[in-house]
Design a protein around this motif. Sequence first.
Motif, PDB file in Angstrom:
ATOM      1  N   PRO A 214      -3.171   0.254  -3.637  1.00 23.16           N
ATOM      2  CA  PRO A 214      -2.722  -0.890  -3.080  1.00 23.16           C
ATOM      3  C   PRO A 214      -1.368  -1.484  -3.777  1.00 23.16           C
ATOM      4  O   PRO A 214      -1.391  -2.622  -4.432  1.00 23.16           O
ATOM      5  CB  PRO A 214      -3.919  -1.965  -3.616  1.00 23.16           C
TER       6      PRO A 214
ATOM      7  N   ARG B 158       3.357  -0.468  -4.122  1.00 24.88           N
ATOM      8  CA  ARG B 158       4.223   0.153  -3.345  1.00 24.88           C
ATOM      9  C   ARG B 158       5.636  -0.094  -4.143  1.00 24.88           C
ATOM     10  O   ARG B 158       5.788  -0.803  -4.853  1.00 24.88           O
ATOM     11  CB  ARG B 158       4.420  -0.200  -1.977  1.00 24.88           C
TER      12      ARG B 158
ATOM     13  N   ARG C 166       0.832  -1.196  -0.029  1.00 18.87           N
ATOM     14  CA  ARG C 166       0.058   0.079   0.213  1.00 18.87           C
ATOM     15  C   ARG C 166       0.749   1.300  -0.005  1.00 18.87           C
ATOM     16  O   ARG C 166       1.926   1.216   0.670  1.00 18.87           O
ATOM     17  CB  ARG C 166      -0.917  -0.075   1.348  1.00 18.87           C
TER      18      ARG C 166
ATOM     19  N   ASN D 270      -7.013   5.046  -2.898  1.00 22.07           N
ATOM     20  CA  ASN D 270      -6.561   3.657  -2.573  1.00 22.07           C
ATOM     21  C   ASN D 270      -5.305   3.180  -3.604  1.00 22.07           C
ATOM     22  O   ASN D 270      -5.561   3.028  -4.879  1.00 22.07           O
ATOM     23  CB  ASN D 270      -7.608   2.649  -2.948  1.00 22.07           C
TER      24      ASN D 270
END
Length: 278
Positions: free
Chosen positions: A64, A66, A55, A62
Amino acid sequence: MAPVMIKMIAWNIARREEAWRYLVDTDADLALLTEAAAPPADVARRLAIDPAPWRTAGGGVNRPWRAAVVQLSDRVGVQWLEPKPVADAMPGELAVSRPGTMAAAIVTPGAGDPFIVASMYAPWEKPHALTGSNWIYADGSVHRLISDLSALIGQQRGHRLLTAGDLNILYGYGENGSPYWASRYATVFARMAALGLSFVGPQAPAGRRADPWPSELPGESANVPTFHTSHQTPATATRQLDFVFASDGLAARVRVCALNEVHQWGPSDHCRVEIEVE
């Protein structure tokens, strides 16, 4: 004795599952990923990855996915550094302005001295609503990342850090580009240099130059396209958004190449950037 080479792939994989499968079939030792969603279970079993959540924080959006440092071979040892939000980090820990935008690790080769790697991603931002502007910009995000990188540098000379990622900025605007944005982007490279981090590529001939040539770049630019929009293809890509920096003492041992030929590009809107460290 032949020099020992560590091979890395820096890549914005745009949350694509197929990109994870690309990685496990390479001969690379490490991957410095951005926009990485969690790998599929069968692929995850073949990799070693830091335990951070998949995340990226911020903006009520949002995300989701990284930045991540992924160990792909047993030819190197990897010790991941735990990033902490700035508000929670204690002195001596790795404080990250926006969790998910940076991942870092200590890499220990089979022969030679350890060094630090960091994968970084600069999300787009928007001006405050009171400005009435419809701009998007990423240099603000990059400057936060540079502040975060400062925690990995503890001496004026002799540090050993390599960092790479998708910065969503341009390098070397030309006469047909905006002087305003050229100046803002230049501050990123100047600030990296002030920390002792040299820009090491990719730059031509270590990668295919754009064709057609983008009007905002001067003809003598060595930029190589690493990203294509939804209206382009790898063949018509024009913009370089991905960059690699290395500590001045390490830079001479680093080779960087954009794998941006059409047949090399892969399943993301960004091409892979190959990094070799001797």
